[in-house]
Design a protein around this motif. Structure first.
Motif, PDB file in Angstrom:
ATOM      1  N   ARG A 374       0.842  -1.185   0.000  1.00 25.17           N
ATOM      2  CA  ARG A 374       0.000   0.000   0.000  1.00 25.17           C
ATOM      3  C   ARG A 374       0.880   1.239   0.000  1.00 25.17           C
ATOM      4  NH1 ARG A 374      -2.551   0.391   6.192  1.00 25.17           N
ATOM      5  NH2 ARG A 374      -0.636   1.135   7.221  1.00 25.17           N
ATOM      6  N   VAL A 375       0.275   2.354  -0.363  1.00 24.02           N
ATOM      7  CA  VAL A 375       0.932   3.656  -0.273  1.00 24.02           C
ATOM      8  C   VAL A 375       0.264   4.389   0.875  1.00 24.02           C
ATOM      9  CG1 VAL A 375       1.351   5.843  -1.439  1.00 24.02           C
ATOM     10  CG2 VAL A 375       1.497   3.694  -2.726  1.00 24.02           C
ATOM     11  N   TYR A 376       1.061   4.715   1.892  1.00 22.62           N
ATOM     12  CA  TYR A 376       0.493   5.293   3.107  1.00 22.62           C
ATOM     13  C   TYR A 376       0.870   6.764   3.237  1.00 22.62           C
ATOM     14  CZ  TYR A 376      -1.191   5.638   7.893  1.00 22.62           C
ATOM     15  OH  TYR A 376      -1.895   6.000   9.026  1.00 22.62           O
ATOM     16  N   GLY A 388      -3.322   8.219  -8.417  1.00 24.35           N
ATOM     17  CA  GLY A 388      -2.141   8.537  -9.207  1.00 24.35           C
ATOM     18  C   GLY A 388      -1.512   9.869  -8.858  1.00 24.35           C
ATOM     19  N   GLU A 389      -1.967  10.502  -7.761  1.00 21.81           N
ATOM     20  CA  GLU A 389      -1.463  11.830  -7.403  1.00 21.81           C
ATOM     21  C   GLU A 389      -1.011  11.931  -5.946  1.00 21.81           C
ATOM     22  OE1 GLU A 389      -4.440  14.684  -8.332  1.00 21.81           O
ATOM     23  OE2 GLU A 389      -4.435  14.271 -10.485  1.00 21.81           O
ATOM     24  N   THR A 390      -1.742  11.305  -5.025  1.00 30.13           N
ATOM     25  CA  THR A 390      -1.441  11.443  -3.605  1.00 30.13           C
ATOM     26  C   THR A 390      -0.173  10.680  -3.254  1.00 30.13           C
ATOM     27  OG1 THR A 390      -3.797  11.611  -3.124  1.00 30.13           O
ATOM     28  CG2 THR A 390      -2.327  11.170  -1.271  1.00 30.13           C
ATOM     29  N   LEU A 391       0.790  11.419  -2.720  1.00 25.52           N
ATOM     30  CA  LEU A 391       2.092  10.842  -2.402  1.00 25.52           C
ATOM     31  C   LEU A 391       2.074  10.188  -1.027  1.00 25.52           C
ATOM     32  CD1 LEU A 391       4.778  10.887  -4.032  1.00 25.52           C
ATOM     33  CD2 LEU A 391       5.521  12.752  -2.547  1.00 25.52           C
ATOM     34  N   GLY A 392       2.740   9.052  -0.914  1.00 25.43           N
ATOM     35  CA  GLY A 392       2.862   8.371   0.362  1.00 25.43           C
ATOM     36  C   GLY A 392       4.017   7.382   0.328  1.00 25.43           C
ATOM     37  N   GLU A 393       4.235   6.719   1.447  1.00 21.38           N
ATOM     38  CA  GLU A 393       5.331   5.761   1.550  1.00 21.38           C
ATOM     39  C   GLU A 393       4.852   4.360   1.182  1.00 21.38           C
ATOM     40  OE1 GLU A 393       8.743   4.271   4.746  1.00 21.38           O
ATOM     41  OE2 GLU A 393       6.953   5.303   5.468  1.00 21.38           O
ATOM     42  N   ILE A 394       5.665   3.642   0.405  1.00 23.18           N
ATOM     43  CA  ILE A 394       5.345   2.253   0.087  1.00 23.18           C
ATOM     44  C   ILE A 394       5.537   1.402   1.338  1.00 23.18           C
ATOM     45  CG2 ILE A 394       5.934   0.238  -1.295  1.00 23.18           C
ATOM     46  CD1 ILE A 394       6.947   2.084  -3.454  1.00 23.18           C
ATOM     47  N   GLN A 395       4.501   0.651   1.704  1.00 19.69           N
ATOM     48  CA  GLN A 395       4.565  -0.272   2.825  1.00 19.69           C
ATOM     49  C   GLN A 395       4.208  -1.670   2.324  1.00 19.69           C
ATOM     50  OE1 GLN A 395       1.777   1.582   5.594  1.00 19.69           O
ATOM     51  NE2 GLN A 395       3.468   2.509   6.722  1.00 19.69           N
ATOM     52  N   LEU A 396       4.890  -2.659   2.885  1.00 21.76           N
ATOM     53  CA  LEU A 396       4.739  -4.028   2.405  1.00 21.76           C
ATOM     54  C   LEU A 396       4.486  -4.996   3.556  1.00 21.76           C
ATOM     55  CD1 LEU A 396       7.824  -4.029   0.025  1.00 21.76           C
ATOM     56  CD2 LEU A 396       5.444  -3.886  -0.717  1.00 21.76           C
ATOM     57  N   ALA A 427       5.733   7.137  -3.196  1.00 19.93           N
ATOM     58  CA  ALA A 427       5.102   6.720  -4.443  1.00 19.93           C
ATOM     59  C   ALA A 427       3.650   7.155  -4.482  1.00 19.93           C
ATOM     60  CB  ALA A 427       5.193   5.197  -4.582  1.00 19.93           C
ATOM     61  N   VAL A 428       3.017   6.908  -5.633  1.00 17.61           N
ATOM     62  CA  VAL A 428       1.571   7.086  -5.783  1.00 17.61           C
ATOM     63  C   VAL A 428       0.976   5.744  -6.182  1.00 17.61           C
ATOM     64  CG1 VAL A 428       1.758   9.516  -6.432  1.00 17.61           C
ATOM     65  CG2 VAL A 428       1.753   7.753  -8.225  1.00 17.61           C
ATOM     66  N   MET A 429      -0.312   5.588  -5.907  1.00 17.83           N
ATOM     67  CA  MET A 429      -1.043   4.405  -6.341  1.00 17.83           C
ATOM     68  C   MET A 429      -1.982   4.820  -7.479  1.00 17.83           C
ATOM     69  SD  MET A 429      -1.563   1.112  -5.826  1.00 17.83           S
ATOM     70  CE  MET A 429      -1.225   0.644  -4.114  1.00 17.83           C
ATOM     71  N   HIS A 430      -1.797   4.209  -8.628  1.00 11.64           N
ATOM     72  CA  HIS A 430      -2.637   4.547  -9.777  1.00 11.64           C
ATOM     73  C   HIS A 430      -4.009   3.877  -9.660  1.00 11.64           C
ATOM     74  CE1 HIS A 430       0.166   6.807 -12.304  1.00 11.64           C
ATOM     75  NE2 HIS A 430       1.115   6.021 -11.811  1.00 11.64           N
ATOM     76  N   ILE A 437       6.894   4.856  -8.079  1.00  8.72           N
ATOM     77  CA  ILE A 437       7.759   5.634  -7.187  1.00  8.72           C
ATOM     78  C   ILE A 437       7.981   7.026  -7.769  1.00  8.72           C
ATOM     79  CG2 ILE A 437      10.123   5.846  -6.310  1.00  8.72           C
ATOM     80  CD1 ILE A 437      10.191   2.891  -5.882  1.00  8.72           C
ATOM     81  N   LYS A 438       7.914   8.016  -6.887  1.00  3.09           N
ATOM     82  CA  LYS A 438       8.133   9.399  -7.290  1.00  3.09           C
ATOM     83  C   LYS A 438       9.391  10.000  -6.677  1.00  3.09           C
ATOM     84  CE  LYS A 438       4.498   9.997  -9.898  1.00  3.09           C
ATOM     85  NZ  LYS A 438       4.638  10.275 -11.336  1.00  3.09           N
ATOM     86  N   ASP A 439       9.775   9.514  -5.506  1.00  2.00           N
ATOM     87  CA  ASP A 439      10.937  10.072  -4.815  1.00  2.00           C
ATOM     88  C   ASP A 439      11.378   9.076  -3.759  1.00  2.00           C
ATOM     89  OD1 ASP A 439      12.951  11.742  -4.067  1.00  2.00           O
ATOM     90  OD2 ASP A 439      11.675  13.406  -3.466  1.00  2.00           O
ATOM     91  N   ARG A 440      12.483   9.388  -3.086  1.00  2.00           N
ATOM     92  CA  ARG A 440      12.954   8.540  -2.000  1.00  2.00           C
ATOM     93  C   ARG A 440      12.954   9.324  -0.696  1.00  2.00           C
ATOM     94  NH1 ARG A 440      16.572   7.110  -6.142  1.00  2.00           N
ATOM     95  NH2 ARG A 440      16.041   5.065  -6.978  1.00  2.00           N
ATOM     96  N   ALA A 441      12.307   8.755   0.288  1.00  2.00           N
ATOM     97  CA  ALA A 441      12.323   9.392   1.597  1.00  2.00           C
ATOM     98  C   ALA A 441      13.725   9.344   2.174  1.00  2.00           C
ATOM     99  CB  ALA A 441      11.326   8.711   2.534  1.00  2.00           C
ATOM    100  N   LYS A 442      14.401   8.257   1.940  1.00  2.00           N
ATOM    101  CA  LYS A 442      15.794   8.138   2.371  1.00  2.00           C
ATOM    102  C   LYS A 442      16.678   8.715   1.269  1.00  2.00           C
ATOM    103  CE  LYS A 442      14.553   3.621   4.240  1.00  2.00           C
ATOM    104  NZ  LYS A 442      14.794   2.173   4.124  1.00  2.00           N
TER     105      LYS A 442
END
Length: 542
Positions: A374-376, A388-396, A427-430, A437-442
């Motif tokens: 998920r993208v949180y 496809g627009e709201t940015l969040g962190e990929i969680q697995l 990342a965003v979820m389409h 992925i759009k960017d890296r938090a780290k």
């Protein structure tokens, strides 16, 4: 009728036993393939070709040799070697001894290797003499160095005292033994990753995850007994993304490759009938450029699983012309390699190349052994909508997540906070539920498939007597995907020679971590004094 009664009827007298339960382990793949395909070619290397019967026998002898050397359950066995049959054998023989394999990154310097050997408490170090100089540096600082076993091939005879690999295996005879883990949660391998701090973190894999990662990857890549896999991906990297076990699972053929050379790759693909290979963008780009320059194309199609940055439309077009079918993957060391893949939909085939590239740029959907992704949106404390627009962190979540970080419970707990593995990737979820992925938090730079901690590079830069402030960010590179770029504010009144600074870095960092560009000047900051790396990235992009 109450729930307890319903549950009890499926529990009473229906217990696990030797007939209905066995711990999942990739060791079972080797035993099965040696039974089903005993005379089939399992491994092709420059110095020998092994059928599955012989491959199994050598792995058993390795396990016996380790046991005779005092290695037992829970001990660490480190291996520094190219992609040869020895490192492949270690993926089975070490576990057969009940020990944990630590496949070392051949691109690291002596100090980094020394830290890993010490932190992982390696009892035995198997190394190829090609790397003897850096091994000497690594061992020099250790209070209790591991026993060494030298692989004498292209690097010539060993000068360090210790056993010689082939002779050492011969001392074990031909043992008819088989050890499997009592618990599938037992550790099977230890892999180090840079993360966001200077010291590497030890990622611990379990037998269950290794088994499921292999099965998952074989299914995703449509592998079977006719698969001929070329080792363009380092076996030390997430244990070759699990393909060290996956190829054996389907009874395919491992084609070893000691160094990445585009001409050699092409010739080996043609000679051996290679069907599958994996690698970072730099490997694919090198191969396509060389084939294009020489006017070559594959005589039969091959599938290339690509990790890292998504391929641009020009690469996709050229790859198709030359005979490659690309699958884009996403994963981390902590996820046994591939966690998601960009599964092509039927209607994509009709898309123009540019539109297809945009779809393939996505990191995709979960692999078979990952339960959920998920993208949180941490800011709003909610799962990001599939817009496809709201940015969040990929969680697995899933079966192919690490046990945790060795000797680092705080960092492990943080990685698994809230019952999810937090990747640090934004990342965003389409709407079609494909992640992008759009960017890296780290602030991790991925160069040629290797993670580079920007903080580690900055720490070295700050040691230079003429550096006042330093910031390191990723810079796009046609060959490596990304390379480090350093922004430096020199100490007031002092001149800083860039060549001198690079030379200083070369003394303290592995070659691939050295900044490829240095920009001098004042650094942009927030009102609280924090360096604005986003502004620096924008400068490079502009």
């Amino acid at each position: 009728m109450n729930d307890k009664y319903n549950n009890d009827k499926y529990e009473n007298g229906l217990d696990r036993n030797a007939a209905n339960y066995a711990a999942l382990t990739p060791l079972s793949f080797l035993r099965r393939s040696a039974t089903v395909f005993p005379d089939k070619v399992a491994v092709i290397d420059d110095d020998m070709t092994l059928d599955y019967r012989t491959f199994l026998a050598r792995c058993r002898r390795l396990a016996a040799a380790l046991a005779q050397s005092g290695v037992g359950p829970g001990d660490t066995v480190a291996v520094l070697a190219p992609n040869g049959h020895e490192l492949l054998e270690a993926h089975y023989g070490v576990a057969l001894a009940g020990a944990v394999l630590n496949a070392l990154n051949s691109r690291l310097d002596g100090a980094s290797l020394g830290f890993i050997l010490d932190h992982g408490e390696a009892r035995v170090l198997i190394y190829d003499t090609e790397y003897e100089a850096v091994i000497k540096d690594a061992l020099a600082g250790l209070t209790t160095p591991p026993r060494t076993v030298a692989i004498e091939r292209d690097g010539g005879p060993a000068s360090l005292d210790g056993a010689r690999y082939e002779a050492w295996l011969d001392t074990a005879g031909d043992p008819d033994q088989w050890r499997t883990p009592a618990d599938e949660w037992d550790a099977i391998t230890l892999n180090y990753t840079s993360g966001t701090t200077g010291n590497p973190k030890g990622v611990v894999y379990h037998h269950r995850g290794a088994y499921l990662a292999a099965m998952s990857n074989a299914m995703a890549f449509e592998m079977n007994a006719d698969t001929v896999y070329l080792w363009t991906l380092p076996m030390f990297h997430c244990n070759g993304w699990g393909y060290t076990w996956a190829i054996t699972a389907v009874g395919g053929t491992h084609v070893c490759l000691r160094k990445v050379d585009p001409d050699l790759i092409y010739r080996r693909m043609e000679e051996r009938g290679v069907t599958h290979l994996c690698g970072a963008p730099v490997v694919l780009n090198m191969l396509l450029a060389d084939m294009d320059q020489r006017g070559r194309a594959l005589s039969r199609p091959a599938r290339f699983a690509l990790g890292g940055a998504a391929p641009p439309s020009s690469v996709i077009r050229k790859a198709r012309e030359l005979g490659f079918d690309i699958t884009h993957l996403y994963g981390l060391t902590e996820t046994f390699g591939p966690a998601t893949l960009c599964v092509p939909q039927p209607d994509w085939a009709a898309l123009p190349t540019e539109q297809l590239a945009a779809r393939m740029a996505r990191q995709g959907v979960i692999n078979f052994a990952v339960n959920d992704a998920r993208v949180y949106d941490h800011e709003r404390r909610r799962v990001a909508p599939a817009d496809g627009e709201t940015l969040g962190e990929i969680q697995l979540r899933g079966n192919t997540l690490m046990k945790g970080y060795l000797k680092n419970p705080e960092t492990t707990a943080e990685a698994f906070r809230d019952g999810w593995y937090n990747t640090g990737d934004l990342a965003v979820m389409h709407p079609d539920h494909y992640i992008e992925i759009k960017d890296r938090a780290k602030d991790v730079i991925i160069s040629g498939g290797e993670n580079i901690s920007s903080l580690e590079v900055e720490e070295v830069l700050y040691r230079h007597p003429r550096v006042s402030e330093a910031a390191v960010v990723a810079m796009a590179d046609d060959k490596w995907g990304e390379v480090p770029c350093a922004f430096i504010d020199p100490r007031p009144g002092l001149e800083l020679d860039v060549d001198d600074l690079i030379g200083f870095c070369r003394q303290h960092l592995a070659g691939f971590k050295i900044p490829k560009k240095v920009v001098l000047g004042a650094l942009p900051k927030t009102v609280t004094g924090k360096i604005r790396k986003n502004v620096l990235r924008d400068r490079l992009a502009g």
